[in-house]
Design a protein around this motif. Structure first.
Motif, PDB file in Angstrom:
ATOM      1  N   LEU A  34       1.327  -6.183   2.556  1.00  0.00           N
ATOM      2  CA  LEU A  34       0.909  -5.724   1.230  1.00  0.00           C
ATOM      3  C   LEU A  34       2.050  -4.911   0.645  1.00  0.00           C
ATOM      4  O   LEU A  34       2.611  -4.051   1.331  1.00  0.00           O
ATOM      5  N   TYR A 171      -8.001  -2.899   0.569  1.00  0.00           N
ATOM      6  CA  TYR A 171      -7.808  -2.956   2.018  1.00  0.00           C
ATOM      7  C   TYR A 171      -8.936  -3.711   2.713  1.00  0.00           C
ATOM      8  O   TYR A 171      -8.694  -4.542   3.591  1.00  0.00           O
ATOM      9  N   GLU A 184       2.096  -2.330   5.197  1.00  0.00           N
ATOM     10  CA  GLU A 184       2.093  -1.988   3.776  1.00  0.00           C
ATOM     11  C   GLU A 184       3.444  -1.402   3.400  1.00  0.00           C
ATOM     12  O   GLU A 184       3.892  -0.419   3.999  1.00  0.00           O
ATOM     13  N   ALA A 187       3.879   2.312   0.648  1.00  0.00           N
ATOM     14  CA  ALA A 187       2.545   2.894   0.809  1.00  0.00           C
ATOM     15  C   ALA A 187       2.536   4.339   0.324  1.00  0.00           C
ATOM     16  O   ALA A 187       3.545   5.048   0.393  1.00  0.00           O
ATOM     17  N   TRP A 194      -2.971  -0.100  10.005  1.00  0.00           N
ATOM     18  CA  TRP A 194      -1.825  -0.532   9.211  1.00  0.00           C
ATOM     19  C   TRP A 194      -0.559   0.209   9.636  1.00  0.00           C
ATOM     20  O   TRP A 194      -0.591   1.404   9.919  1.00  0.00           O
ATOM     21  N   VAL A 196       2.747   1.558   7.941  1.00  0.00           N
ATOM     22  CA  VAL A 196       3.086   1.873   6.551  1.00  0.00           C
ATOM     23  C   VAL A 196       4.553   2.266   6.438  1.00  0.00           C
ATOM     24  O   VAL A 196       5.129   2.848   7.356  1.00  0.00           O
ATOM     25  N   SER A 201       4.324   7.699   2.453  1.00  0.00           N
ATOM     26  CA  SER A 201       3.373   7.120   3.399  1.00  0.00           C
ATOM     27  C   SER A 201       2.939   8.083   4.495  1.00  0.00           C
ATOM     28  O   SER A 201       1.928   7.839   5.158  1.00  0.00           O
TER      29      SER A 201
END
Length: 285
Positions: A34, A171, A184, A187, A194, A196, A201
């Motif tokens: 993502l 999410y 991610e 982030a 996850w 990040v 983040s």
């Protein structure tokens, strides 16, 4: 620090394109990625610009620097990419998706709603007032969505929060439709399950940018007439939504102003949810 876009005295509006931390790696690569890149617009001085000095929302990157990130190397042989892109930069978003080693197959539309479910007209735009954002979906190799994805509509309808923050509902949708491990990029908050990567983040970092009243997110609540009767299932759902916001710190008056419901109705719904009321005039710490 590398990739932070910070100076000793003030956050730099433009992130150094050659000072980024390496992307995370995992054995076999990440199956789902993502990304919400800090896109750079041509107008960098207006009030809606991310780099606006006084508002100080976040630092941006050039299109070429975003495109050059070695995302394909961090991805598994077969992987999914969810890429946020502003409406005005859709061609750039598609170019980045391709440069990262993915092919475009679909998108998810984030429809930003008011508290009563109507379009949130506080968006910006030169030609139209934007009330949507696009989450591009790309595939590397060959991998379909998981079972729940076959019945998942490609729309998220939520109330928006602070500038540029994407809906947390993404999410749950992604985790249901795509396999882990999850990564991610850019982030703003850590999240369980996850990996990040990004300036903001880490749990101890507060994302930059002011949070304005009315941008707290939350459930979309239906408008109600002053003495309108509501069915028990609806009342139960409303009571739980209000309970969540009350427990997060909103006062009864805040909830009444935000929903348009009377203070008496707010109290009744909170009582239905068996909420222990705080002393009047006090918010939770």
């Amino acid at each position: 620090m590398p990739g932070s876009g910070m100076t000793d005295s003030h956050p730099a509006p433009l992130r150094p394109d050659n000072g980024l931390d390496p992307l995370p790696r995992t054995v076999g690569g990440f199956s789902t990625i993502l990304a919400d890149p800090p896109w750079r617009f041509s107008n960098r001085t207006g009030k809606v610009a991310p780099e606006h000095r006084r508002l100080d929302r976040y630092s941006t990157m050039s299109f070429e620097a975003i495109k050059a990130l070695p995302v394909s190397e961090a991805a598994a042989k077969n992987a999914h990419l969810y890429l946020w892109v502003p409406n005005a930069l859709l061609p750039d978003g598609l170019d980045v998706l391709n440069a990262w080693g993915f092919r475009y197959v679909s998108n998810i539309v984030w429809a930003k709603r008011r508290k009563d479910g109507g379009p949130d007209g506080r968006g910006v735009g030169f030609y139209f007032r934007n009330v949507t954002e696009l989450l591009l979906f790309g595939v590397k190799g060959s991998m379909r969505t998981l079972g729940p994805g076959r019945s998942q509509v490609n729309m998220i309808e939520t109330r928006k929060r602070e500038h540029s923050r994407k809906p947390d509902e993404q999410y749950e949708l992604i985790e249901a439709c795509s396999p882990g491990p999850f990564l991610e990029l850019f982030a703003r908050h850590p999240r369980p399950k996850w990996t990040v990567w990004g300036d903001e983040s880490a749990a101890e970092i507060t994302p930059r940018g002011k949070v304005h009243k009315g941008y707290q997110g939350g459930a979309i609540l239906p408008p109600l007439l002053p003495n309108e009767h509501i069915a028990e299932p609806v009342a139960e759902a409303l009571s739980q939504a209000l309970k969540a916001r009350y427990c997060e710190g909103s006062s009864i008056r805040d909830l009444a102003e935000d929903t348009g419901y009377s203070i008496q109705r707010i109290r009744s719904l909170l009582n239905l949810a068996q909420v222990e009321m705080r002393p009047r005039g006090r918010k939770s710490p």
